[in-house]
Design a protein around this motif. Structure first.
Motif, short mmCIF file in Angstrom:
data_model
loop_
_atom_site.label_atom_id
_atom_site.label_comp_id
_atom_site.label_asym_id
_atom_site.label_seq_id
_atom_site.Cartn_x
_atom_site.Cartn_y
_atom_site.Cartn_z
N ASP A 1 44.99 37.38 54.16
CA ASP A 1 46.42 37.70 54.20
C ASP A 1 47.20 37.05 53.06
OD1 ASP A 1 46.22 39.29 56.40
OD2 ASP A 1 46.69 37.71 57.84
N VAL A 2 46.58 36.09 52.35
CA VAL A 2 47.30 35.40 51.28
C VAL A 2 47.22 36.23 49.99
CG1 VAL A 2 47.42 33.32 49.86
CG2 VAL A 2 46.80 33.14 52.28
N PRO A 3 48.37 36.68 49.45
CA PRO A 3 48.34 37.48 48.22
C PRO A 3 48.00 36.64 46.99
CG PRO A 3 50.60 37.04 48.88
CD PRO A 3 49.74 36.49 49.96
N VAL A 4 47.33 37.26 46.04
CA VAL A 4 46.92 36.58 44.81
C VAL A 4 47.42 37.36 43.60
CG1 VAL A 4 44.98 35.77 43.42
CG2 VAL A 4 44.85 35.66 45.93
N VAL A 5 48.00 36.65 42.64
CA VAL A 5 48.39 37.22 41.35
C VAL A 5 47.60 36.49 40.28
CG1 VAL A 5 50.24 37.48 39.65
CG2 VAL A 5 50.69 37.94 42.08
N VAL A 6 46.95 37.22 39.40
CA VAL A 6 46.14 36.63 38.33
C VAL A 6 46.98 36.49 37.06
CG1 VAL A 6 44.11 36.94 36.87
CG2 VAL A 6 44.01 37.56 39.30
N ILE A 7 46.90 35.31 36.45
CA ILE A 7 47.54 35.07 35.14
C ILE A 7 46.43 34.63 34.21
CG2 ILE A 7 49.28 33.78 33.88
CD1 ILE A 7 50.75 33.34 36.49
N SER A 8 46.01 35.48 33.29
CA SER A 8 44.81 35.21 32.49
C SER A 8 45.02 35.53 31.02
CB SER A 8 43.64 36.05 33.03
OG SER A 8 42.50 35.90 32.23
N ALA A 9 44.26 34.82 30.18
CA ALA A 9 44.27 35.10 28.75
C ALA A 9 43.36 36.27 28.42
CB ALA A 9 43.84 33.86 27.97
N HIS A 10 42.61 36.74 29.40
CA HIS A 10 41.65 37.82 29.17
C HIS A 10 42.28 39.16 29.56
CE1 HIS A 10 38.22 35.11 28.46
NE2 HIS A 10 38.83 34.34 29.34
N ASP A 11 42.35 40.07 28.60
CA ASP A 11 42.95 41.37 28.89
C ASP A 11 41.92 42.48 28.97
OD1 ASP A 11 42.21 41.48 26.27
OD2 ASP A 11 44.14 42.19 25.50
N GLU A 12 40.61 42.09 29.11
CA GLU A 12 39.56 43.10 29.23
C GLU A 12 39.73 43.89 30.53
OE1 GLU A 12 39.01 40.00 28.47
OE2 GLU A 12 37.63 39.83 26.76
N ASP B 1 37.48 45.19 32.44
CA ASP B 1 36.52 44.82 33.49
C ASP B 1 37.05 43.67 34.34
OD1 ASP B 1 34.82 46.76 32.69
OD2 ASP B 1 33.48 45.46 31.55
N TYR B 2 37.67 42.68 33.70
CA TYR B 2 38.24 41.55 34.44
C TYR B 2 39.32 42.04 35.40
CZ TYR B 2 36.11 37.50 32.13
OH TYR B 2 35.24 36.54 31.71
N ALA B 3 40.24 42.81 34.84
CA ALA B 3 41.36 43.31 35.65
C ALA B 3 40.86 44.16 36.81
CB ALA B 3 42.32 44.11 34.78
N GLN B 4 39.88 45.02 36.53
CA GLN B 4 39.34 45.90 37.57
C GLN B 4 38.70 45.11 38.70
OE1 GLN B 4 35.93 48.39 36.48
NE2 GLN B 4 36.96 50.16 37.39
N LYS B 5 37.95 44.08 38.34
CA LYS B 5 37.29 43.26 39.36
C LYS B 5 38.32 42.51 40.19
CE LYS B 5 33.33 40.32 40.16
NZ LYS B 5 32.11 39.74 39.60
N CYS B 6 39.35 41.99 39.54
CA CYS B 6 40.40 41.26 40.26
C CYS B 6 41.14 42.18 41.24
CB CYS B 6 41.40 40.65 39.27
SG CYS B 6 40.72 39.27 38.33
#
Length: 416
Positions: A76-87, A89-94
């Motif tokens: 139930d805890v929402p997660v927002v990713v802040i990353s230096a990686h803009d690939e 594949d990373y975004a899709q997996k997250c």
């Protein structure tokens, strides 16, 4: 007011985001910071966190593994990713792991405020809607006495003579029951052990409220199944679960095992969210709608979760305790690792452990770590960072925070 957890192995990033959010006009009570996934999970197990902002690449547990653990332990805890990686594949997996958003560093502060505000608002609205629904039902009987509920109970009662009757009912209440295989779950709610303080719920409206909440919990538990849950008589909630031909024929043994696990998960979730015991009976998988009355009778007679299973469950908890005692010093220990050792899901193990040991899995891990740490402080001359490392904490600072929270005083104060 909300609590936000920022996870990044760059201290300056954590500090910057924390100060910025604390100075904003958002309804934030506190902003916690963690340098890796292990510290973050400790916070999530100790605090009521409303939003996690996490990096991906971190020493120790990275953001991907952290998100997998959150999905398993605190979905139930929402997660927002802040990353230096803009690939991509990373975004899709997250996103697949449930990330609400994926921001690229350096993130614009206005963008961060917008995303955080959106997630906190969504969380507040979610709680508000739940409260409104509960209040509506508390003063209403419509949820229990609806036409849909009446017809579904007719289907399992054995009063229908022809297949056309089943089709007619499905058309009338706009329900699709295409099977062709079905299993029936009967969940019996234990009123005498219900309530926040374990007090019996005697008023009819309070029982209706609990019954309504139980149906919602069962429906959420069965989100990935084709199932219909509805109110039955007295303390019963009935679920009709459908299986397609190909799925049943190719996975018979696996499906039976999964149904038993689903039944146990329903018991766990009702216990966790309603503080109420439940017994779930599960029928064999049978073909055709006209087998529903027989399935209902068999489910009513069955007790897949009953006091007779307690000895078996105690054995599982003892195996869990032995494993934790051997591994609690491991900095990379996760609840998923512990659950894998005894071949259970993290959620079900957590429920089982709490029921029998009277503390959660991670409360037990933390207790062992703190007791060992206190012993080392009082009986050795080891430095704080050495003790932290020895009892399973990568960061001495994080170890000190957990220690003070547990004992009410710092490691230095205990050592004198």
């Amino acid at each position: 007011m909300h609590t936000i957890l920022v996870v990044d192995d760059e201290a300056i990033v954590c500090q910057g985001i924390r100060e910025f959010l604390e100075k904003s006009d958002l309804p934030i009570e506190q902003v916690l910071t963690a340098s890796n996934g292990y510290e973050a999970l400790d916070y999530l197990r100790m605090e009521n966190v409303d939003l996690v902002l996490t990096d991906i690449q971190m020493d120790g547990m990275n953001g991907i593994v952290l998100m997998e653990s959150i999905l398993s332990e605190n979905p139930d805890v929402p997660v927002v990713v802040i990353s230096a990686h803009d690939e991509f594949d990373y975004a899709q997996k997250c996103i697949r792991l449930g990330a609400r958003d994926y921001l690229i560093k350096p993130v614009l502060l206005s963008q961060l405020i917008e995303v955080v505000n959106k997630e906190l608002t969504r969380r507040s609205e979610k709680y508000k809607l739940r409260a409104e629904d509960s209040l509506k039902l508390k003063f209403s009987m419509t949820g229990v006495s609806s036409l849909r509920t009446y017809f579904l109970n007719e289907m399992i009662s054995g009063s229908l003579a022809h297949a056309d009757d089943y089709r007619f009912i499905c058309e009338q209440i706009d329900v699709t029951l295409s099977g062709p295989y079905y299993s029936v779950f009967v969940t019996e709610l234990q009123w005498e052990r219900a309530g926040i303080e374990g007090e019996a719920i005697m008023l009819l409206r309070d029982r209706n409220l609990l019954k309504y909440a139980a149906v919602n919990i069962i429906e959420e538990t069965l989100t990935n199944w084709d199932a219909i849950s509805f109110y039955s008589y007295g303390n019963k909630v009935v679920t009709i679960l459908q299986l397609e031909w190909d799925d049943y024929e190719t996975n018979k043994a696996d499906n039976i095992s999964k149904l038993n696990m689903v039944g146990k998960t329903i018991v766990q979730n009702i216990g966790q969210y309603l503080n109420m015991e439940a017994i779930v009976g599960i029928s064999p998988i049978q073909m055709g709608l006209q087998a529903l009355p027989d399935s209902y009778r068999k489910a009513s007679e069955a007790t897949k979760w009953s006091p007779s299973m307690i000895d078996h469950d105690r054995a599982i908890v003892q195996q869990t305790i032995a494993y934790i005692r051997a591994e609690f010093r491991n900095q990379e220990l996760k609840i998923q690792d512990i659950a894998d050792h005894v071949y259970l899901s993290p959620n079900y193990l957590s429920f089982l452990f709490k029921r029998i040991a009277n503390e959660t899995v991670w409360e037990y891990v933390t207790r062992l770590r703190m007791e060992e740490a206190k012993h080392l402080l009082l009986n050795t001359s080891k430095k704080r960072y050495e003790i932290a490392d020895e009892v399973g904490y990568e960061s001495p600072e994080h170890f000190s925070r957990v220690f003070k929270r547990y004992y009410g005083e710092s490691p230095n104060a205990v050592r004198g």
